[in-house]
Design a protein around this motif. Structure first.
Motif, mmCIF file in Angstrom:
data_model
loop_
_atom_site.group_PDB
_atom_site.id
_atom_site.type_symbol
_atom_site.label_atom_id
_atom_site.label_comp_id
_atom_site.label_asym_id
_atom_site.label_seq_id
_atom_site.Cartn_x
_atom_site.Cartn_y
_atom_site.Cartn_z
ATOM 1 N N ARG A 13 0.846 -1.201 0.000
ATOM 2 C CA ARG A 13 0.000 0.000 0.000
ATOM 3 C C ARG A 13 0.874 1.241 0.000
ATOM 4 O O ARG A 13 0.622 2.197 -0.730
ATOM 5 C CB ARG A 13 -0.934 -0.014 1.216
ATOM 6 C CG ARG A 13 -1.848 1.194 1.322
ATOM 7 C CD ARG A 13 -2.784 1.128 2.528
ATOM 8 N NE ARG A 13 -2.118 0.787 3.770
ATOM 9 C CZ ARG A 13 -1.448 1.640 4.549
ATOM 10 N NH1 ARG A 13 -1.361 2.910 4.219
ATOM 11 N NH2 ARG A 13 -0.861 1.235 5.643
ATOM 12 N N THR A 14 1.913 1.233 0.848
ATOM 13 C CA THR A 14 2.899 2.312 0.879
ATOM 14 C C THR A 14 4.278 1.675 0.915
ATOM 15 O O THR A 14 4.441 0.525 1.346
ATOM 16 C CB THR A 14 2.743 3.218 2.123
ATOM 17 O OG1 THR A 14 3.093 2.449 3.286
ATOM 18 C CG2 THR A 14 1.332 3.774 2.249
ATOM 19 N N VAL A 19 8.536 -1.850 3.479
ATOM 20 C CA VAL A 19 9.810 -1.967 4.182
ATOM 21 C C VAL A 19 9.593 -2.634 5.541
ATOM 22 O O VAL A 19 10.348 -3.541 5.922
ATOM 23 C CB VAL A 19 10.491 -0.588 4.327
ATOM 24 C CG1 VAL A 19 11.673 -0.647 5.280
ATOM 25 C CG2 VAL A 19 10.932 -0.069 2.966
ATOM 26 N N GLN A 20 8.554 -2.209 6.270
ATOM 27 C CA GLN A 20 8.272 -2.813 7.575
ATOM 28 C C GLN A 20 7.957 -4.299 7.441
ATOM 29 O O GLN A 20 8.422 -5.123 8.220
ATOM 30 C CB GLN A 20 7.106 -2.088 8.262
ATOM 31 C CG GLN A 20 6.847 -2.571 9.674
ATOM 32 C CD GLN A 20 8.024 -2.285 10.585
ATOM 33 O OE1 GLN A 20 8.463 -1.151 10.696
ATOM 34 N NE2 GLN A 20 8.549 -3.317 11.241
ATOM 35 N N PRO A 30 15.325 -3.479 3.047
ATOM 36 C CA PRO A 30 15.681 -3.417 1.627
ATOM 37 C C PRO A 30 16.503 -2.167 1.312
ATOM 38 O O PRO A 30 16.356 -1.138 1.959
ATOM 39 C CB PRO A 30 14.336 -3.395 0.908
ATOM 40 C CG PRO A 30 13.309 -3.147 1.937
ATOM 41 C CD PRO A 30 13.904 -3.392 3.275
ATOM 42 N N GLY A 31 17.350 -2.322 0.310
ATOM 43 C CA GLY A 31 18.189 -1.218 -0.117
ATOM 44 C C GLY A 31 17.410 -0.180 -0.901
ATOM 45 O O GLY A 31 16.223 -0.354 -1.197
ATOM 46 N N ILE A 60 10.143 -4.247 -3.841
ATOM 47 C CA ILE A 60 8.932 -3.823 -3.135
ATOM 48 C C ILE A 60 8.500 -2.536 -3.828
ATOM 49 O O ILE A 60 9.274 -1.577 -3.915
ATOM 50 C CB ILE A 60 9.197 -3.586 -1.648
ATOM 51 C CG1 ILE A 60 9.643 -4.887 -0.993
ATOM 52 C CG2 ILE A 60 7.959 -3.018 -0.967
ATOM 53 C CD1 ILE A 60 10.139 -4.734 0.413
ATOM 54 N N ILE A 61 7.269 -2.534 -4.340
ATOM 55 C CA ILE A 61 6.795 -1.405 -5.130
ATOM 56 C C ILE A 61 5.486 -0.877 -4.564
ATOM 57 O O ILE A 61 4.677 -1.640 -4.033
ATOM 58 C CB ILE A 61 6.641 -1.798 -6.620
ATOM 59 C CG1 ILE A 61 6.453 -0.561 -7.504
ATOM 60 C CG2 ILE A 61 5.522 -2.812 -6.812
ATOM 61 C CD1 ILE A 61 6.641 -0.838 -8.987
ATOM 62 N N ALA A 62 5.313 0.428 -4.645
ATOM 63 C CA ALA A 62 4.081 1.073 -4.183
ATOM 64 C C ALA A 62 3.830 2.314 -5.028
ATOM 65 O O ALA A 62 4.746 2.844 -5.669
ATOM 66 C CB ALA A 62 4.204 1.463 -2.707
ATOM 67 N N ILE A 63 2.598 2.756 -5.023
ATOM 68 C CA ILE A 63 2.263 4.018 -5.679
ATOM 69 C C ILE A 63 2.950 5.135 -4.904
ATOM 70 O O ILE A 63 2.894 5.183 -3.677
ATOM 71 C CB ILE A 63 0.737 4.214 -5.722
ATOM 72 C CG1 ILE A 63 0.111 3.138 -6.619
ATOM 73 C CG2 ILE A 63 0.384 5.620 -6.188
ATOM 74 C CD1 ILE A 63 -1.410 3.099 -6.595
ATOM 75 N N ASP A 64 3.609 6.018 -5.618
ATOM 76 C CA ASP A 64 4.332 7.136 -5.008
ATOM 77 C C ASP A 64 3.346 8.293 -4.798
ATOM 78 O O ASP A 64 2.877 8.880 -5.768
ATOM 79 C CB ASP A 64 5.480 7.563 -5.923
ATOM 80 C CG ASP A 64 6.355 8.645 -5.327
ATOM 81 O OD1 ASP A 64 5.970 9.262 -4.312
ATOM 82 O OD2 ASP A 64 7.443 8.885 -5.894
#
Length: 187
Positions: A13-14, A19-20, A30-31, A60-64
């Motif tokens: 989602r974010t 990352v968490q 993650p880097g 890990i990808i999310a909408i910015d």
């Protein structure tokens, strides 16, 4: 066509949630990744390469939330309401990307099987070691196809690059305690 696993895609989602999740699940942070202006997303990465999967990393990808909205749907179904509801609960593995030395030929071979992987787009993002360039198949509707089991195709570098994997993201990622042993897909 000789292709191999390039990376696994975990949607969140974010980015902070992703990352968490990674820290809780794997015990690693993650880097750095970067922003994808073309699709209004951003990412973080870590290496999962093994001798059997030498180029593999996890994204890990999310909408910015700070990016401008793209003109059409985002890649990897990130605008899909069902996927957004699912990743609001917890990040999840949603897709994988296959690296191929000739993306146009691989796309044509899939089209011959009645599988529309989408047009080939030129994409890039800045990294600590310079600009990363790649060509990638993304459908106009942003769909992954077959619930993410059909890979997106990627070819690193710009057309004509002598060493297209020179700036591959996995080259700058430190080893992690996570390794890719295999990938089983069902649909």
């Amino acid at each position: 066509m000789q292709s191999h696993i390039d990376h696994l895609v975990v949607a969140a989602r974010t980015l902070a949630q992703g990352v968490q999740w990674c820290e809780d699940r794997f015990g690693i942070t993650p880097g750095p990744g970067g922003q994808h202006a073309l699709f209004g997303t951003h990412n973080r990465l870590f290496k999962v390469a093994t001798p059997g999967f030498p180029w593999a990393y996890l994204e890990i990808i999310a909408i910015d939330p700070l990016a401008a909205a793209p003109p059409g749907p985002r890649w990897f179904d990130l605008d899909d309401a069902r996927l957004q509801a699912a990743v609001a609960q917890e990040p999840r593995l949603v897709h994988w990307v296959a690296n191929t030395p000739d993306i146009h030929k691989a796309r044509t071979e899939l089209a011959g099987l009645q599988l529309d992987r989408g047009p080939v787009l030129a994409a890039s993002r800045e990294s600590a070691r310079g600009r990363l360039d790649w060509q990638i198949t993304v459908r106009d509707d942003g769909q992954r196809l077959l619930d993410g089991t059909l890979p997106t195709l990627i070819q690193w570098g710009r057309p004509g690059d002598d060493d297209p994997l020179r700036l591959h993201p996995r080259n700058t990622l430190p080893r992690s305690r996570v390794s890719l042993r295999g990938l089983v897909l069902t649909h």
